[in-house]
Design a protein around this motif. Structure first.
Motif, PDB file in Angstrom:
ATOM      1  N   ALA A 137      24.174  63.262  34.330  1.00  0.00           N
ATOM      2  CA  ALA A 137      25.018  64.374  34.813  1.00  0.00           C
ATOM      3  C   ALA A 137      24.633  65.669  34.098  1.00  0.00           C
ATOM      4  CB  ALA A 137      26.492  64.041  34.570  1.00  0.00           C
ATOM      5  N   GLN A 138      24.385  65.562  32.782  1.00  0.00           N
ATOM      6  CA  GLN A 138      23.994  66.768  32.027  1.00  0.00           C
ATOM      7  C   GLN A 138      22.639  67.302  32.508  1.00  0.00           C
ATOM      8  OE1 GLN A 138      24.185  66.316  27.716  1.00  0.00           O
ATOM      9  NE2 GLN A 138      25.960  65.001  27.887  1.00  0.00           N
ATOM     10  N   ALA A 139      21.735  66.371  32.848  1.00  0.00           N
ATOM     11  CA  ALA A 139      20.406  66.801  33.322  1.00  0.00           C
ATOM     12  C   ALA A 139      20.525  67.561  34.644  1.00  0.00           C
ATOM     13  CB  ALA A 139      19.485  65.594  33.467  1.00  0.00           C
ATOM     14  N   PHE A 140      21.424  67.101  35.538  1.00  0.00           N
ATOM     15  CA  PHE A 140      21.617  67.845  36.791  1.00  0.00           C
ATOM     16  C   PHE A 140      22.122  69.260  36.490  1.00  0.00           C
ATOM     17  CE2 PHE A 140      22.428  63.474  38.719  1.00  0.00           C
ATOM     18  CZ  PHE A 140      21.166  63.401  39.280  1.00  0.00           C
ATOM     19  N   GLN A 141      23.088  69.314  35.565  1.00  0.00           N
ATOM     20  CA  GLN A 141      23.660  70.640  35.234  1.00  0.00           C
ATOM     21  C   GLN A 141      22.608  71.586  34.663  1.00  0.00           C
ATOM     22  OE1 GLN A 141      26.979  69.877  32.650  1.00  0.00           O
ATOM     23  NE2 GLN A 141      28.028  68.640  34.182  1.00  0.00           N
ATOM     24  N   HIS A 142      21.582  70.999  34.027  1.00  0.00           N
ATOM     25  CA  HIS A 142      20.544  71.842  33.415  1.00  0.00           C
ATOM     26  C   HIS A 142      19.339  72.029  34.334  1.00  0.00           C
ATOM     27  CE1 HIS A 142      22.848  71.126  29.708  1.00  0.00           C
ATOM     28  NE2 HIS A 142      22.310  72.259  29.304  1.00  0.00           N
ATOM     29  N   GLY A 143      19.450  71.639  35.593  1.00  0.00           N
ATOM     30  CA  GLY A 143      18.389  72.018  36.536  1.00  0.00           C
ATOM     31  C   GLY A 143      17.657  70.896  37.234  1.00  0.00           C
ATOM     32  N   ALA A 144      17.913  69.615  36.859  1.00  0.00           N
ATOM     33  CA  ALA A 144      17.197  68.528  37.531  1.00  0.00           C
ATOM     34  C   ALA A 144      17.743  68.329  38.945  1.00  0.00           C
ATOM     35  CB  ALA A 144      17.340  67.231  36.732  1.00  0.00           C
ATOM     36  N   ASP A 145      16.836  68.011  39.885  1.00  0.00           N
ATOM     37  CA  ASP A 145      17.268  67.651  41.241  1.00  0.00           C
ATOM     38  C   ASP A 145      17.419  66.133  41.353  1.00  0.00           C
ATOM     39  OD1 ASP A 145      17.021  70.344  42.117  1.00  0.00           O
ATOM     40  OD2 ASP A 145      14.844  70.064  42.202  1.00  0.00           O
ATOM     41  N   GLN A 146      16.553  65.442  40.603  1.00  0.00           N
ATOM     42  CA  GLN A 146      16.597  63.978  40.598  1.00  0.00           C
ATOM     43  C   GLN A 146      16.576  63.514  39.147  1.00  0.00           C
ATOM     44  OE1 GLN A 146      12.862  63.386  42.663  1.00  0.00           O
ATOM     45  NE2 GLN A 146      13.951  62.403  44.350  1.00  0.00           N
ATOM     46  N   VAL A 147      17.269  62.407  38.896  1.00  0.00           N
ATOM     47  CA  VAL A 147      17.186  61.820  37.555  1.00  0.00           C
ATOM     48  C   VAL A 147      16.773  60.362  37.683  1.00  0.00           C
ATOM     49  CG1 VAL A 147      18.449  61.152  35.476  1.00  0.00           C
ATOM     50  CG2 VAL A 147      18.878  63.373  36.511  1.00  0.00           C
ATOM     51  N   PHE A 148      15.679  60.014  37.037  1.00  0.00           N
ATOM     52  CA  PHE A 148      15.286  58.615  36.923  1.00  0.00           C
ATOM     53  C   PHE A 148      16.049  58.047  35.735  1.00  0.00           C
ATOM     54  CE2 PHE A 148      11.821  60.531  39.220  1.00  0.00           C
ATOM     55  CZ  PHE A 148      11.512  59.558  40.171  1.00  0.00           C
ATOM     56  N   LEU A 149      16.821  56.996  35.994  1.00  0.00           N
ATOM     57  CA  LEU A 149      17.705  56.462  34.962  1.00  0.00           C
ATOM     58  C   LEU A 149      17.305  55.026  34.632  1.00  0.00           C
ATOM     59  CD1 LEU A 149      20.326  57.060  33.333  1.00  0.00           C
ATOM     60  CD2 LEU A 149      21.586  56.062  35.231  1.00  0.00           C
ATOM     61  N   ALA A 150      16.846  54.828  33.403  1.00  0.00           N
ATOM     62  CA  ALA A 150      16.524  53.476  32.934  1.00  0.00           C
ATOM     63  C   ALA A 150      17.602  53.098  31.931  1.00  0.00           C
ATOM     64  CB  ALA A 150      15.145  53.458  32.292  1.00  0.00           C
ATOM     65  N   ASP A 151      18.601  52.358  32.393  1.00  0.00           N
ATOM     66  CA  ASP A 151      19.774  52.044  31.578  1.00  0.00           C
ATOM     67  C   ASP A 151      19.823  50.530  31.392  1.00  0.00           C
ATOM     68  OD1 ASP A 151      22.461  51.773  30.591  1.00  0.00           O
ATOM     69  OD2 ASP A 151      22.839  53.780  31.383  1.00  0.00           O
ATOM     70  N   HIS A 152      19.668  50.083  30.148  1.00  0.00           N
ATOM     71  CA  HIS A 152      19.540  48.634  29.926  1.00  0.00           C
ATOM     72  C   HIS A 152      19.885  48.329  28.469  1.00  0.00           C
ATOM     73  CE1 HIS A 152      17.456  44.731  29.564  1.00  0.00           C
ATOM     74  NE2 HIS A 152      17.530  44.676  30.884  1.00  0.00           N
ATOM     75  N   PRO A 153      20.557  47.200  28.201  1.00  0.00           N
ATOM     76  CA  PRO A 153      20.910  46.872  26.805  1.00  0.00           C
ATOM     77  C   PRO A 153      19.698  46.839  25.867  1.00  0.00           C
ATOM     78  CG  PRO A 153      22.019  45.383  28.334  1.00  0.00           C
ATOM     79  CD  PRO A 153      21.102  46.220  29.166  1.00  0.00           C
ATOM     80  N   GLU A 154      18.553  46.419  26.363  1.00  0.00           N
ATOM     81  CA  GLU A 154      17.346  46.356  25.512  1.00  0.00           C
ATOM     82  C   GLU A 154      16.861  47.757  25.109  1.00  0.00           C
ATOM     83  OE1 GLU A 154      15.246  44.243  23.962  1.00  0.00           O
ATOM     84  OE2 GLU A 154      16.647  42.622  24.361  1.00  0.00           O
ATOM     85  N   LEU A 155      17.422  48.784  25.785  1.00  0.00           N
ATOM     86  CA  LEU A 155      16.970  50.158  25.513  1.00  0.00           C
ATOM     87  C   LEU A 155      17.981  50.925  24.651  1.00  0.00           C
ATOM     88  CD1 LEU A 155      15.676  50.908  29.116  1.00  0.00           C
ATOM     89  CD2 LEU A 155      14.291  50.406  27.094  1.00  0.00           C
ATOM     90  N   LYS A 156      18.927  50.172  24.054  1.00  0.00           N
ATOM     91  CA  LYS A 156      19.975  50.818  23.241  1.00  0.00           C
ATOM     92  C   LYS A 156      19.338  51.618  22.096  1.00  0.00           C
ATOM     93  CE  LYS A 156      23.924  49.560  20.371  1.00  0.00           C
ATOM     94  NZ  LYS A 156      23.433  49.342  19.006  1.00  0.00           N
ATOM     95  N   ASP A 157      18.400  50.989  21.397  1.00  0.00           N
ATOM     96  CA  ASP A 157      17.728  51.670  20.290  1.00  0.00           C
ATOM     97  C   ASP A 157      16.374  52.192  20.747  1.00  0.00           C
ATOM     98  OD1 ASP A 157      19.608  51.199  18.133  1.00  0.00           O
ATOM     99  OD2 ASP A 157      19.107  49.087  18.438  1.00  0.00           O
ATOM    100  N   PHE A 158      16.036  53.373  20.266  1.00  0.00           N
ATOM    101  CA  PHE A 158      14.725  53.939  20.611  1.00  0.00           C
ATOM    102  C   PHE A 158      13.623  53.110  19.961  1.00  0.00           C
ATOM    103  CE2 PHE A 158      11.051  56.403  19.446  1.00  0.00           C
ATOM    104  CZ  PHE A 158      10.695  56.940  20.671  1.00  0.00           C
ATOM    105  N   ARG A 159      12.686  52.698  20.786  1.00  0.00           N
ATOM    106  CA  ARG A 159      11.474  52.033  20.272  1.00  0.00           C
ATOM    107  C   ARG A 159      10.303  52.534  21.097  1.00  0.00           C
ATOM    108  NH1 ARG A 159      12.946  45.903  20.576  1.00  0.00           N
ATOM    109  NH2 ARG A 159      14.063  46.644  22.405  1.00  0.00           N
TER     110      ARG A 159
END
Ligand code: FAD
Length: 345
Positions: free
Chosen positions: A50-72
């Motif tokens: 939602a924040q990305a749309f507000q800052h100018g994105a038309d599309q957001v690719f969203l990779a949302d997954h428990p394995e991605l909780k921590d940055f690696r």
């Protein structure tokens, strides 16, 4: 210009690095009809879309997954390359944060392209980007381009403006299928520990910095039981207390030269320069700093530089917009008092 731009939104557990929005602003500027997309990776990070749309994105690719909780690095870089390839991005943008420097390099290897790193200005020529980036400790500005596609660009924090967010803006969310085999990811985050005295110099709008000159006061009398080195550090601490006080009044972060860090006046995370942080605040106040090239490498892109130095020939005055020749111990106390009154603090 109609480029398909894809901007990676860098965040730590949902707290976005503000420089991501600067990179996204560039993505929106150059996308035109091509489409401005953002990529958000993490767990429970729908709000960032939602924040990305507000800052100018038309599309957001969203990779949302428990394995991605921590940055690696491994899974994040894989996902970035995968999305950039499938989206057929012409331009892949990152903010130049510590994480993104490595991510951009890893994605470049995967995508068989190059990276334009730490870019401070961008122009176009015949449909290609020409990026400006400081080299040789900021003494020269190089203009660089990359023939391969996508062009990967990392933008220096605060070198580009942040678009005003539009709360009414939204767009299309594209779920990225995440198929991760934990066995294939060599890194595991075991724990986090908060570091005392963490400072966010790169994001600060105002920085007050101190150098070796903080230890040089004619009037201060250190306690008698200190040896010479301890007395010098004690004096420098009094100087940095003034610098902290000025920073508090201005809502600023405290920076330092390497000489001050090496002499144990202040911890390393405050160091600005070639081997410290690179900063671009609106206002940089250098107190008792001579202006060695390695220090200038970290702060020369500051919008307004003020130098306070006893030596009228100090090199810092060649770069400073405003110079005050004098002892920082004489200049800072009335300046702080004056600002407190003016700013009602
Ligand atoms: P000095 O050069 O000693 O200057 C102190 C200044 O304080 C003088 O100009 C003096 O006139 C003034 N002064 C003294 N007393 C007062 C007073 N009471 N009031 C007001 N002014 C006073 N340096 C960095 O800062 N950042 C880096 O990242 C960095 N990386 C480096 C990497 C390499 C490979 C090398 C070789 C060097 C690096 N340096 C770096 C070190 C750099 O070359 C300088 O030595 C350093 O910046 C000097 O710090 P300074 O200005 O605080 O000290």
């Amino acid at each position: 210009m109609n480029k398909k731009t894809l901007t990676y939104i860098d965040h730590f557990h949902g707290n976005v690095q503000p420089a991501s929005w600067e990179a996204l602003g560039l993505g929106a500027k150059y996308a035109g009809e091509g489409g401005c997309a953002a990529l958000v990776i993490g767990e429970g990070v729908q709000e960032l879309a939602a924040q990305a749309f507000q800052h100018g994105a038309d599309q957001v690719f969203l990779a949302d997954h428990p394995e991605l909780k921590d940055f690696r690095f491994e899974p994040f870089a894989d996902l970035i390359s995968k999305v950039a390839r499938e989206y057929e991005a012409d331009v892949l943008l990152f903010p130049t944060t510590t994480r993104c420097r490595s991510l951009a390099g890893m994605a470049a290897v995967d995508l068989e392209t190059g990276v334009l790193v730490d870019v401070t200005d961008l122009e176009t020529s015949n449909g290609d980007f020409i990026a400006t980036r400081p080299i040789y400790a900021g003494k020269l500005l190089a203009k660089v381009t990359c023939d391969a596609k996508p062009q990967i660009i990392t933008t220096r924090p605060r070198a580009f403006s942040t678009p005003e967010p539009d709360p009414g803006r939204s767009g299309e969310i594209i779920e990225v299928s995440v198929d991760l085999d934990p066995e294939q990811i060599p890194t595991t985050v075991v724990d986090y520990a908060t570091r005392e005295g963490g400072v966010s110099l790169t994001e600060a709008g105002v920085i007050v910095s101190g150098g070796r000159g903080t230890s040089n006061s004619a009037d201060l009398e250190p306690p008698g039981d200190l040896d010479e080195e301890e007395a010098e550090i004690w004096k420098a601490h009094q100087g940095f207390e003034l610098i902290q006080e000025l920073a508090d009044v201005l809502g600023a972060a405290v920076g330092a030269s390497r000489a001050a860090v090496d002499a144990d006046y202040i911890p390393y995370e405050h160091q600005v320069g070639q081997t410290g942080k690179v900063v671009s605040p609106d206002l940089y106040i250098a107190c008792g700093i001579s202006g060695a090239i390695q220090h200038l490498a970290g702060m020369r892109t500051s919008k307004t530089i003020v130098a306070i130095n006893k030596d009228p020939d100090a090199p810092i005055f060649n770069l400073a917009r405003f110079g005050v020749v004098g002892d920082l111990y004489d200049i800072l106390p009335p300046l702080i008092e004056n600002l407190k009154q003016k700013l009602d603090k």
